[in-house]
Motif scaffolding. Structure first.
Motif, PDB file in Angstrom:
ATOM      1  N   GLU A   2       1.016  -1.162  -0.007  1.00  0.00           N
ATOM      2  CA  GLU A   2      -0.025   0.051   0.135  1.00  0.00           C
ATOM      3  C   GLU A   2       1.078   1.291   0.116  1.00  0.00           C
ATOM      4  OE1 GLU A   2      -2.825   0.065   3.147  1.00  0.00           O
ATOM      5  OE2 GLU A   2      -3.915  -1.957   2.432  1.00  0.00           O
ATOM      6  N   LEU A   3       0.623   2.116  -0.934  1.00  0.00           N
ATOM      7  CA  LEU A   3       1.316   3.465  -0.922  1.00  0.00           C
ATOM      8  C   LEU A   3       0.448   4.560  -1.019  1.00  0.00           C
ATOM      9  CD1 LEU A   3       3.749   2.662  -3.972  1.00  0.00           C
ATOM     10  CD2 LEU A   3       4.219   2.470  -1.657  1.00  0.00           C
ATOM     11  N   SER A   4       0.775   5.600  -0.365  1.00  0.00           N
ATOM     12  CA  SER A   4       0.007   6.701  -0.060  1.00  0.00           C
ATOM     13  C   SER A   4       1.022   7.975  -0.178  1.00  0.00           C
ATOM     14  CB  SER A   4      -0.800   6.736   1.144  1.00  0.00           C
ATOM     15  OG  SER A   4       0.124   7.020   2.094  1.00  0.00           O
ATOM     16  N   PHE A   5       0.366   9.111  -1.148  1.00  0.00           N
ATOM     17  CA  PHE A   5       1.131  10.305  -1.193  1.00  0.00           C
ATOM     18  C   PHE A   5       0.105  11.516  -1.451  1.00  0.00           C
ATOM     19  CE2 PHE A   5       1.091   7.161  -4.793  1.00  0.00           C
ATOM     20  CZ  PHE A   5       0.254   8.110  -5.784  1.00  0.00           C
ATOM     21  N   LYS A   6       0.628  12.731  -1.555  1.00  0.00           N
ATOM     22  CA  LYS A   6      -0.118  13.750  -1.819  1.00  0.00           C
ATOM     23  C   LYS A   6      -0.337  14.247  -3.303  1.00  0.00           C
ATOM     24  CE  LYS A   6       0.384  15.249   2.945  1.00  0.00           C
ATOM     25  NZ  LYS A   6       0.971  16.327   3.933  1.00  0.00           N
ATOM     26  N   ASP A   7      -1.413  15.121  -3.565  1.00  0.00           N
ATOM     27  CA  ASP A   7      -1.427  15.469  -4.997  1.00  0.00           C
ATOM     28  C   ASP A   7      -1.149  16.932  -4.811  1.00  0.00           C
ATOM     29  OD1 ASP A   7      -3.685  16.927  -3.997  1.00  0.00           O
ATOM     30  OD2 ASP A   7      -5.036  15.550  -5.017  1.00  0.00           O
TER      31      ASP A   7
ATOM     32  N   VAL B 103       1.889   8.675 -13.387  1.00  0.00           N
ATOM     33  CA  VAL B 103       2.180   9.044 -11.865  1.00  0.00           C
ATOM     34  C   VAL B 103       3.582   9.580 -11.869  1.00  0.00           C
ATOM     35  CG1 VAL B 103       1.743   8.964  -9.486  1.00  0.00           C
ATOM     36  CG2 VAL B 103       0.080   8.116 -10.852  1.00  0.00           C
ATOM     37  N   ALA B 104       4.166  10.655 -11.870  1.00  0.00           N
ATOM     38  CA  ALA B 104       5.482  11.139 -11.679  1.00  0.00           C
ATOM     39  C   ALA B 104       5.476  11.692 -10.187  1.00  0.00           C
ATOM     40  CB  ALA B 104       5.801  12.174 -12.622  1.00  0.00           C
ATOM     41  N   LEU B 105       5.939  10.588  -9.217  1.00  0.00           N
ATOM     42  CA  LEU B 105       5.848  10.964  -7.934  1.00  0.00           C
ATOM     43  C   LEU B 105       7.287  11.251  -7.400  1.00  0.00           C
ATOM     44  CD1 LEU B 105       4.496  10.637  -5.274  1.00  0.00           C
ATOM     45  CD2 LEU B 105       4.995   8.358  -5.184  1.00  0.00           C
ATOM     46  N   SER B 106       7.178  12.685  -7.202  1.00  0.00           N
ATOM     47  CA  SER B 106       8.629  13.287  -6.562  1.00  0.00           C
ATOM     48  C   SER B 106       8.603  12.941  -5.007  1.00  0.00           C
ATOM     49  CB  SER B 106       8.432  14.701  -6.628  1.00  0.00           C
ATOM     50  OG  SER B 106       9.552  15.475  -6.242  1.00  0.00           O
ATOM     51  N   ILE B 107      10.110  12.858  -4.588  1.00  0.00           N
ATOM     52  CA  ILE B 107      10.307  12.515  -3.392  1.00  0.00           C
ATOM     53  C   ILE B 107      11.196  13.683  -2.702  1.00  0.00           C
ATOM     54  CG2 ILE B 107      10.319  10.176  -3.416  1.00  0.00           C
ATOM     55  CD1 ILE B 107      13.220  10.083  -3.566  1.00  0.00           C
ATOM     56  N   ASP B 108      11.192  14.901  -3.130  1.00  0.00           N
ATOM     57  CA  ASP B 108      11.707  16.210  -3.000  1.00  0.00           C
ATOM     58  C   ASP B 108      11.134  16.264  -1.395  1.00  0.00           C
ATOM     59  OD1 ASP B 108      13.127  18.265  -5.077  1.00  0.00           O
ATOM     60  OD2 ASP B 108      12.155  16.554  -5.904  1.00  0.00           O
ATOM     61  N   ARG B 109      12.250  16.628  -0.472  1.00  0.00           N
ATOM     62  CA  ARG B 109      11.786  16.829   0.960  1.00  0.00           C
ATOM     63  C   ARG B 109      11.301  18.311   1.099  1.00  0.00           C
ATOM     64  NH1 ARG B 109      16.552  13.797   4.237  1.00  0.00           N
ATOM     65  NH2 ARG B 109      16.241  11.757   3.515  1.00  0.00           N
ATOM     66  N   LYS B 110      11.554  19.219   0.233  1.00  0.00           N
ATOM     67  CA  LYS B 110      11.093  20.566   0.350  1.00  0.00           C
ATOM     68  C   LYS B 110       9.813  20.870  -0.171  1.00  0.00           C
ATOM     69  CE  LYS B 110      16.007  22.547   0.479  1.00  0.00           C
ATOM     70  NZ  LYS B 110      16.721  23.453  -0.461  1.00  0.00           N
ATOM     71  N   GLY B 111       9.059  19.457  -0.298  1.00  0.00           N
ATOM     72  CA  GLY B 111       7.567  19.728  -1.126  1.00  0.00           C
ATOM     73  C   GLY B 111       7.578  20.235  -2.541  1.00  0.00           C
ATOM     74  N   LEU B 112       6.515  20.701  -2.857  1.00  0.00           N
ATOM     75  CA  LEU B 112       5.915  20.933  -4.180  1.00  0.00           C
ATOM     76  C   LEU B 112       6.566  21.988  -4.884  1.00  0.00           C
ATOM     77  CD1 LEU B 112       2.158  19.639  -4.488  1.00  0.00           C
ATOM     78  CD2 LEU B 112       4.175  18.535  -5.647  1.00  0.00           C
ATOM     79  N   ASP B 113       6.860  23.083  -4.127  1.00  0.00           N
ATOM     80  CA  ASP B 113       7.416  24.279  -4.741  1.00  0.00           C
ATOM     81  C   ASP B 113       8.638  23.958  -5.784  1.00  0.00           C
ATOM     82  OD1 ASP B 113       5.573  25.863  -3.788  1.00  0.00           O
ATOM     83  OD2 ASP B 113       6.860  26.543  -1.810  1.00  0.00           O
ATOM     84  N   PRO B 114       9.583  23.442  -5.455  1.00  0.00           N
ATOM     85  CA  PRO B 114      10.523  23.063  -6.441  1.00  0.00           C
ATOM     86  C   PRO B 114      10.162  22.082  -7.553  1.00  0.00           C
ATOM     87  CG  PRO B 114      11.130  21.712  -4.442  1.00  0.00           C
ATOM     88  CD  PRO B 114      10.094  22.789  -4.177  1.00  0.00           C
ATOM     89  N   VAL B 115       9.337  21.218  -7.486  1.00  0.00           N
ATOM     90  CA  VAL B 115       8.624  20.554  -8.267  1.00  0.00           C
ATOM     91  C   VAL B 115       7.827  21.264  -9.425  1.00  0.00           C
ATOM     92  CG1 VAL B 115       7.018  18.613  -8.833  1.00  0.00           C
ATOM     93  CG2 VAL B 115       8.479  18.398  -6.661  1.00  0.00           C
ATOM     94  N   ARG B 116       7.170  22.218  -8.807  1.00  0.00           N
ATOM     95  CA  ARG B 116       6.486  23.140  -9.723  1.00  0.00           C
ATOM     96  C   ARG B 116       7.218  23.750 -10.581  1.00  0.00           C
ATOM     97  NH1 ARG B 116       3.129  24.301  -4.939  1.00  0.00           N
ATOM     98  NH2 ARG B 116       1.096  23.233  -4.959  1.00  0.00           N
ATOM     99  N   LYS B 117       8.177  24.402 -10.077  1.00  0.00           N
ATOM    100  CA  LYS B 117       9.256  25.139 -10.794  1.00  0.00           C
ATOM    101  C   LYS B 117       9.989  24.550 -12.012  1.00  0.00           C
ATOM    102  CE  LYS B 117      10.146  28.419  -7.112  1.00  0.00           C
ATOM    103  NZ  LYS B 117      11.053  29.135  -5.962  1.00  0.00           N
TER     104      LYS B 117
ATOM    105  N   ILE C 292       3.545  14.315  -4.584  1.00  0.00           N
ATOM    106  CA  ILE C 292       4.766  14.350  -3.667  1.00  0.00           C
ATOM    107  C   ILE C 292       4.682  13.220  -2.579  1.00  0.00           C
ATOM    108  CG2 ILE C 292       3.581  16.220  -2.239  1.00  0.00           C
ATOM    109  CD1 ILE C 292       7.413  16.193  -3.245  1.00  0.00           C
ATOM    110  N   ASP C 293       5.827  12.961  -2.294  1.00  0.00           N
ATOM    111  CA  ASP C 293       5.884  11.958  -1.155  1.00  0.00           C
ATOM    112  C   ASP C 293       7.352  12.351  -0.676  1.00  0.00           C
ATOM    113  OD1 ASP C 293       6.374   9.894   0.569  1.00  0.00           O
ATOM    114  OD2 ASP C 293       7.318   8.475  -0.894  1.00  0.00           O
ATOM    115  N   GLU C 294       7.188  13.353   0.387  1.00  0.00           N
ATOM    116  CA  GLU C 294       8.511  13.863   1.034  1.00  0.00           C
ATOM    117  C   GLU C 294       8.899  13.193   1.967  1.00  0.00           C
ATOM    118  OE1 GLU C 294       7.339  18.428   1.887  1.00  0.00           O
ATOM    119  OE2 GLU C 294       5.467  17.055   2.370  1.00  0.00           O
TER     120      GLU C 294
END
Length: 204
Positions: free
Chosen positions: A58-63, A113-127, A141-143
């Motif tokens: 089971e995996l969970s993450f945030k949109d 599903v491009a699931l980022s594991i960036d610890r700084k959240g979605l801001d760097p992902v969006r940029k 995102i999956d911090e």
């Protein structure tokens, strides 16, 4: 006296409504058609396809709205789950190809599903996604990086192809040309397999 011929007590296969044997043969034929469609398209290079689909933890993450999402929410479609991070150079290189792959499919059939594991959240992902003109991928995102650990991925990027029932069909480690003709045909065959598979008959 001539020998009497015994009449068979078996019911004919042409009995109205068919017999279980007819239904079994019909189902088997439908399954064979579905499997042949999937097998007609060879797996793309470096994608390790399992002989039997494997269960996934089971995996969970945030949109991008902060809502919790799980893989179970995506059941019913083929999922291309890509684990990546903005600080991973190969991940950055393959992201436009994943975007082009999603553009070729209806999300009801295939979800990338491009699931980022960036610890700084979605801001760097969006940029980053904006900088490379990604238009078709949703942001996830999956911090905690928990998904990568649960899936047993060593290094980034790592990608799983998941069937409609939420099972792992295969995986690929490292960057890839996800919009290649081989990959597109492979996924199309999987989509068609799901559409042609006959519905299960209710238990008697």
């Amino acid at each position: 006296m001539p020998a009497r011929v015994k009449r068979s007590s078996r019911r004919p296969l042409t009995k109205s409504g068919g017999t279980p044997w007819v239904r079994v043969l019909t189902v088997a034929f439908g399954l064979a058609l579905g499997l042949s469609a999937a097998g007609a398209a060879e797996a793309p290079p470096r994608l390790i396809v399992h002989e039997t689909p494997r269960p996934i933890p089971e995996l969970s993450f945030k949109d991008d709205g902060g809502r919790q999402v799980s893989l179970a929410d995506l059941c019913g479609r083929i999922v291309v789950l890509n684990i990546w991070a903005t600080w991973c150079s190969p991940c950055r290189e393959e992201m436009p190809a994943l975007d082009r792959l999603q553009a070729q499919f209806d999300r009801k059939d295939v979800e990338v599903v491009a699931l980022s594991i960036d610890r700084k959240g979605l801001d760097p992902v969006r940029k980053f996604l904006t900088s490379v003109d990604v238009r078709h991928l949703a942001q996830y995102i999956d911090e905690s990086g928990g998904a990568s650990r649960k899936l047993g991925l060593v290094g980034l990027p790592g990608t799983l192809v998941i069937d409609r029932d939420g099972r792992e069909i295969g995986r690929l480690l490292g960057a890839a040309e996800w919009d290649s003709p081989e990959t597109v045909e492979f996924l199309k065959a999987r989509v068609e397999q799901g559409k042609t598979a006959p519905a299960r008959e209710p238990a008697l």
